[in-house]
Design a protein around this motif. Structure first.
Motif, mmCIF file in Angstrom:
data_model
loop_
_atom_site.group_PDB
_atom_site.id
_atom_site.type_symbol
_atom_site.label_atom_id
_atom_site.label_comp_id
_atom_site.label_asym_id
_atom_site.label_seq_id
_atom_site.Cartn_x
_atom_site.Cartn_y
_atom_site.Cartn_z
ATOM 1 N N THR A 59 0.867 -1.180 0.000
ATOM 2 C CA THR A 59 0.000 0.000 0.000
ATOM 3 C C THR A 59 0.904 1.232 0.000
ATOM 4 O O THR A 59 2.030 1.187 0.523
ATOM 5 N N PRO A 60 0.439 2.346 -0.573
ATOM 6 C CA PRO A 60 1.284 3.551 -0.635
ATOM 7 C C PRO A 60 1.738 4.005 0.750
ATOM 8 O O PRO A 60 0.927 4.167 1.659
ATOM 9 N N LEU A 61 3.043 4.234 0.903
ATOM 10 C CA LEU A 61 3.616 4.615 2.189
ATOM 11 C C LEU A 61 4.225 6.012 2.178
ATOM 12 O O LEU A 61 4.848 6.418 3.159
ATOM 13 N N GLY A 62 4.062 6.739 1.076
ATOM 14 C CA GLY A 62 4.664 8.061 0.991
ATOM 15 C C GLY A 62 6.096 7.989 0.502
ATOM 16 O O GLY A 62 6.632 6.920 0.211
ATOM 17 N N THR A 63 6.741 9.143 0.431
ATOM 18 C CA THR A 63 8.091 9.214 -0.113
ATOM 19 C C THR A 63 9.110 8.482 0.751
ATOM 20 O O THR A 63 9.957 7.740 0.247
ATOM 21 N N ILE A 64 9.039 8.680 2.056
ATOM 22 C CA ILE A 64 10.039 8.136 2.964
ATOM 23 C C ILE A 64 9.576 6.833 3.610
ATOM 24 O O ILE A 64 10.398 6.018 4.048
ATOM 25 N N GLY A 65 8.279 6.589 3.661
ATOM 26 C CA GLY A 65 7.733 5.407 4.330
ATOM 27 C C GLY A 65 8.370 4.084 3.940
ATOM 28 O O GLY A 65 8.679 3.260 4.817
ATOM 29 N N PRO A 66 8.611 3.815 2.638
ATOM 30 C CA PRO A 66 9.210 2.520 2.265
ATOM 31 C C PRO A 66 10.591 2.286 2.866
ATOM 32 O O PRO A 66 11.002 1.139 3.057
ATOM 33 N N VAL A 67 11.296 3.365 3.186
ATOM 34 C CA VAL A 67 12.665 3.243 3.709
ATOM 35 C C VAL A 67 12.661 2.762 5.152
ATOM 36 O O VAL A 67 13.630 2.145 5.615
ATOM 37 N N LEU A 68 11.568 3.017 5.892
ATOM 38 C CA LEU A 68 11.530 2.657 7.307
ATOM 39 C C LEU A 68 11.683 1.157 7.511
ATOM 40 O O LEU A 68 12.207 0.719 8.544
ATOM 41 N N ASN A 69 11.223 0.359 6.556
ATOM 42 C CA ASN A 69 11.331 -1.094 6.666
ATOM 43 C C ASN A 69 12.735 -1.600 6.378
ATOM 44 O O ASN A 69 13.013 -2.789 6.552
ATOM 45 N N LEU A 70 13.630 -0.715 5.917
ATOM 46 C CA LEU A 70 14.959 -1.129 5.478
ATOM 47 C C LEU A 70 16.072 -0.714 6.425
ATOM 48 O O LEU A 70 17.239 -1.052 6.183
ATOM 49 N N LEU A 71 15.752 0.029 7.482
ATOM 50 C CA LEU A 71 16.795 0.677 8.274
ATOM 51 C C LEU A 71 17.853 -0.294 8.775
ATOM 52 O O LEU A 71 19.037 0.037 8.850
ATOM 53 N N GLY A 72 17.449 -1.501 9.105
ATOM 54 C CA GLY A 72 18.406 -2.462 9.635
ATOM 55 C C GLY A 72 19.458 -2.897 8.642
ATOM 56 O O GLY A 72 20.532 -3.375 9.029
ATOM 57 N N SER A 73 19.183 -2.721 7.342
ATOM 58 C CA SER A 73 20.126 -3.162 6.310
ATOM 59 C C SER A 73 20.842 -1.999 5.628
ATOM 60 O O SER A 73 21.590 -2.218 4.681
ATOM 61 N N LEU A 74 20.621 -0.785 6.119
ATOM 62 C CA LEU A 74 21.224 0.386 5.502
ATOM 63 C C LEU A 74 22.415 0.881 6.313
ATOM 64 O O LEU A 74 22.447 0.739 7.536
ATOM 65 N N PRO A 75 23.403 1.493 5.643
ATOM 66 C CA PRO A 75 24.519 2.099 6.378
ATOM 67 C C PRO A 75 24.063 3.356 7.103
ATOM 68 O O PRO A 75 22.918 3.797 6.948
ATOM 69 N N GLU A 76 24.945 3.947 7.881
ATOM 70 C CA GLU A 76 24.577 5.118 8.676
ATOM 71 C C GLU A 76 24.142 6.286 7.802
ATOM 72 O O GLU A 76 23.236 7.032 8.159
ATOM 73 N N THR A 77 24.777 6.482 6.653
ATOM 74 C CA THR A 77 24.325 7.494 5.698
ATOM 75 C C THR A 77 24.048 6.813 4.367
ATOM 76 O O THR A 77 24.782 5.903 3.959
ATOM 77 N N PHE A 78 22.998 7.241 3.706
ATOM 78 C CA PHE A 78 22.603 6.614 2.451
ATOM 79 C C PHE A 78 21.820 7.609 1.609
ATOM 80 O O PHE A 78 21.435 8.688 2.080
ATOM 81 N N LEU A 79 21.598 7.244 0.359
ATOM 82 C CA LEU A 79 20.908 8.111 -0.595
ATOM 83 C C LEU A 79 19.482 7.622 -0.797
ATOM 84 O O LEU A 79 19.235 6.418 -0.879
ATOM 85 N N ILE A 80 18.543 8.555 -0.882
ATOM 86 C CA ILE A 80 17.170 8.265 -1.295
ATOM 87 C C ILE A 80 16.874 9.142 -2.498
ATOM 88 O O ILE A 80 17.176 10.336 -2.484
ATOM 89 N N MET A 81 16.283 8.566 -3.544
ATOM 90 C CA MET A 81 15.967 9.388 -4.709
ATOM 91 C C MET A 81 14.736 8.852 -5.425
ATOM 92 O O MET A 81 14.418 7.663 -5.371
ATOM 93 N N ASN A 82 14.037 9.754 -6.081
ATOM 94 C CA ASN A 82 12.913 9.371 -6.917
ATOM 95 C C ASN A 82 13.415 8.679 -8.177
ATOM 96 O O ASN A 82 14.495 8.984 -8.675
ATOM 97 N N GLY A 83 12.605 7.777 -8.686
ATOM 98 C CA GLY A 83 13.002 7.014 -9.863
ATOM 99 C C GLY A 83 12.643 7.663 -11.179
ATOM 100 O O GLY A 83 12.650 6.998 -12.225
ATOM 101 N N ASP A 84 12.340 8.957 -11.166
ATOM 102 C CA ASP A 84 11.953 9.651 -12.399
ATOM 103 C C ASP A 84 12.757 10.933 -12.582
ATOM 104 O O ASP A 84 12.270 11.901 -13.161
#
Length: 245
Positions: free
Chosen positions: A82-107
């Motif tokens: 279900t739609p989670l907003g711009t940042i919402g999908p990233v919340l499920n990934l925090l455990g596998s991400l480094p301390e700093t990372f990039l988020i970007m739109n795919g368009d």
């Protein structure tokens, strides 16, 4: 370095181009899709891992990109049921991400050096750094400044322009910034910005003066295709593109 690409939207504003394919896979100049250009750029800028947040027609993106090996990347996926907003999908990934990372739109089409952008963020103290771009709105009318009584004109400007900075849809994030939110919740970029401002944690702005085009509307897509012959070597300087491309 790790990048999260948001590729789960329906692309309704870009119809009819997105009727049969997700927006990140629409072709530019009959050469590469938007997503392919971004993946090639990320690899050239030093990224090794990419997570694609997919939703609408996500199976097509999975089939097209695969494990990312043909781009020299390690690509994995997270599904947005279900739609989670711009940042919402990233919340499920925090455990596998480094301390700093990039988020970007795919368009997004830009020649921003994503690696240098992320490194500048890591060297600073901002909870999130937003890649920004100068824009201006020009009035079609002469603008009047009126006194408090509303009866007398105190100044006049003929079709003035108002400069401002906009988000490019590219963000450098510090993981700790998102730990206050619960995985699975809806979280938009706007909410994150307002929460940080309310708490006195000022986000950073990284002003960019190169090429940037957000492909959100059919006219933007037409512009990208019209400019491809001259911009392909700017967007992909490391690729061996022939004149025929």
């Amino acid at each position: 370095m790790h990048a999260v690409i948001l590729a789960g939207g329906k692309g309704t504003r870009l119809r009819p181009y997105t009727t049969c394919v997700p927006k990140p896979l629409v072709p530019i100049g009959d050469t590469y899709s938007i997503l392919e250009i971004v993946l090639h750029q990320l690899r050239a800028h030093g990224f090794a891992r990419v997570t694609l947040a997919v939703g609408h027609m996500g199976h097509l993106i999975r089939a097209f990109v695969g494990d990312g090996s043909r781009y020299g990347l390690n690509v994995d996926y997270t599904d947005e049921v279900t739609p989670l907003g711009t940042i919402g999908p990233v919340l499920n990934l925090l455990g596998s991400l480094p301390e700093t990372f990039l988020i970007m739109n795919g368009d997004v089409l830009t020649n921003l050096d994503y690696g240098a952008f992320l490194k500048r963020h890591a060297q600073g103290s901002a909870p999130v750094t937003v890649a920004t771009y100068r824009r201006e709105i020009r009035s079609e009318f002469g603008v009047l400044d009126v006194d408090e009584s509303g009866e007398r004109i105190v100044a006049f400007r003929e079709k003035p322009s108002v400069p401002f900075q906009v988000s490019m849809g590219v963000y450098a994030m510090t993981r700790e910034t998102l730990r206050r939110y619960e995985p699975g919740q809806v979280l938009g970029f706007d909410t994150l910005m307002l929460d940080l401002l309310d708490s006195g944690e000022l986000p950073g702005s990284d002003l960019f003066g190169g090429y940037w085009l957000d492909i959100g509307r059919p006219e933007d897509y037409d512009t990208a295709n019209e400019q491809w012959s001259t911009m392909q070597h700017v967007l992909l300087p490391h690729m061996n593109l022939s004149a025929a491309d």
